[in-house]
Scaffold this motif. Structure first.
Motif, short mmCIF file in Angstrom:
data_model
loop_
_atom_site.label_atom_id
_atom_site.label_comp_id
_atom_site.label_asym_id
_atom_site.label_seq_id
_atom_site.Cartn_x
_atom_site.Cartn_y
_atom_site.Cartn_z
N GLU A 84 14.41 48.66 56.73
CA GLU A 84 13.96 49.61 57.76
C GLU A 84 13.24 48.93 58.93
OE1 GLU A 84 11.74 52.77 55.92
OE2 GLU A 84 13.36 53.27 54.55
N LYS B 95 19.68 47.35 55.74
CA LYS B 95 19.21 48.73 55.96
C LYS B 95 17.93 49.06 55.21
CE LYS B 95 22.47 51.38 58.23
NZ LYS B 95 23.18 50.22 58.73
N LYS C 109 13.37 47.51 62.99
CA LYS C 109 14.01 47.91 64.23
C LYS C 109 14.73 46.73 64.89
CE LYS C 109 13.15 50.60 68.31
NZ LYS C 109 12.14 51.06 69.23
#
Ligand SMILES: Cc1ncc(COP(=O)(O)O)c(C=O)c1O
Length: 367
Positions: free
Chosen positions: A325, A322, A327
């Protein structure tokens, strides 16, 4: 735990070339040649010759090579850079730390970027593409250079795992604007600490890397051109790496021999996929010997219990952390790879008996 077949044996590797390494150590230290001396220049010349480029610039790590290449490519805020979903995190971190946004693309069965999925990830913001030559296999540079030409993208090769590997007779690291190398101790050409380099045919890139690695200063004139870094390859490491580079052609032959022994000993096991692919034009150097099975975790435990040290690159995709960050656009092949792969011992220190033992142990698991 003491393994019958360790994953790597740095002390054994040292003993194989001890006289040469000790002599270089004595020479460098007795002359006090510590920073940017003849050994660095000589290693850079020999590395460039080996890869087939005009220039090589020694740096502190593969990460630094990637980061400086991103700056040389002109990547800045808002620019997108295509990187594989299956790679070491440093490939993406170099983009982020230059101010860019990594756009991830899934990989194919050979663990390298799936060239059929690159175009759908290109947008007007795409500035560059970083193919990663993973495990000792060069990416499909024919297709990648064609796409890069079509969309006017800069190509920076993350060749950290593939020194000596070729595509259509040309060495990885010599196709794009820059090739990035890591001399982390357990790489195919490993130092006794961190190290890295950029190879390039572009004098502007070589000059920028030379300035950035030493705080942006032109050492001859004293002029500062950039806010740079302190990230040059130490002269002592360069002396050691130059010795190892002379052994590299033989060491690549030995890796290929080990890969051939693994293939011969394991290819009839239906539940196992080996890293030998039927595509002409690629000559792999087997930085890692990656095998693939749906019983990966059981096999990994069995091998360790029976004295074979293995590694898993990587059990979790980097984009799933996480804090980074990044995609996740959906990367089924990468997800499956992270569940199914493990790397068998592959280095120039192991002998044929140890290779036979690994084969026997893998076979007894699948029996
Ligand atoms: C594919 C890949 N990219 C980048 C790197 C970063 O290299 P280094 O550890 O020298 O910074 C590595 C090595 O760990 C690597 O395997």
């Amino acid at each position: 735990m003491i393994y019958k077949v360790p994953f790597v044996e740095p002390t054994k590797n040292y003993r194989m070339i001890k006289n040469e390494i000790d002599a270089a150590f004595f020479e460098v230290l007795s002359k006090g040649d510590l920073i940017m001396r003849g050994q660095l220049k000589q290693f850079e010349e020999n590395l460039a010759k080996f890869v087939g480029t005009k220039y090589a610039v020694g740096l502190n790590s593969g990460y630094d090579a990637l980061h400086i290449s991103m700056l040389a490519a002109g990547v800045k805020n808002g620019d997108e850079v295509i990187v594989p979903a299956h790679t070491f995190v440093a490939t993406a971190s170099a983009v982020v730390n230059a101010g860019g946004t990594p756009v991830l693309v899934d990989v194919g069965k050979d663990y390298n970027i799936d060239v059929t999925k690159i175009e759908e990830a290109i947008t007007p913001k795409t500035k560059a593409i970083i193919p990663v030559h993973l495990n000792g296999r060069v990416s499909d540079m024919g297709a990648i250079m064609t796409i890069a030409d079509k969309y006017n993208l800069v190509v920076v090769e993350d060749a950290c795992q593939s020194l000596g590997g070729t595509f259509n007779g040309k060495r990885g690291g010599a196709f794009g604007m820059a090739g990035c190398w890591s001399f982390y101790p357990f790489k195919i050409l490993g130092g006794y600490g961190d190290g890295g380099a950029i190879t390039t045919n572009d004098s502007r890139v070589a000059k920028m890397a030379r300035l950035l690695r030493y705080n942006g200063e032109d050492r001859e004139t004293g002029e500062y051109y950039y806010h740079g870094f302190t990230c040059l390859l130490d002269n002592l490491q360069a002396a050691f790496l130059d010795i190892k580079l002379r052994h590299l052609p033989d060491w690549i032959k030995r890796r290929r021999k080990i890969a051939a022994l693994y293939k011969e000993g394991l290819e009839d096991i239906e539940e196992l996929k080996l890293p030998h692919f039927d595509t002409p034009g690629f000559e792999d150097v087997y930085q890692n010997y990656v095998i693939r099975t749906s019983k990966r975790d059981e096999l990994a435990n069995y091998l360790k219990k029976n004295g074979v040290e293995i590694l898993i690159h990587w059990p979790k995709p980097y984009y799933s952390y996480k804090a980074l960050e990044l995609k996740d656009r959906g990367f089924p092949e990468t997800e499956a790879i992270c569940r199914e792969v493990l790397s068998l011992p592959m280095n120039v220190e192991i002998n044929d008996k140890q290779v036979e033992y690994v084969i026997k142990t893998v076979r007894s698991f699948f029996k």
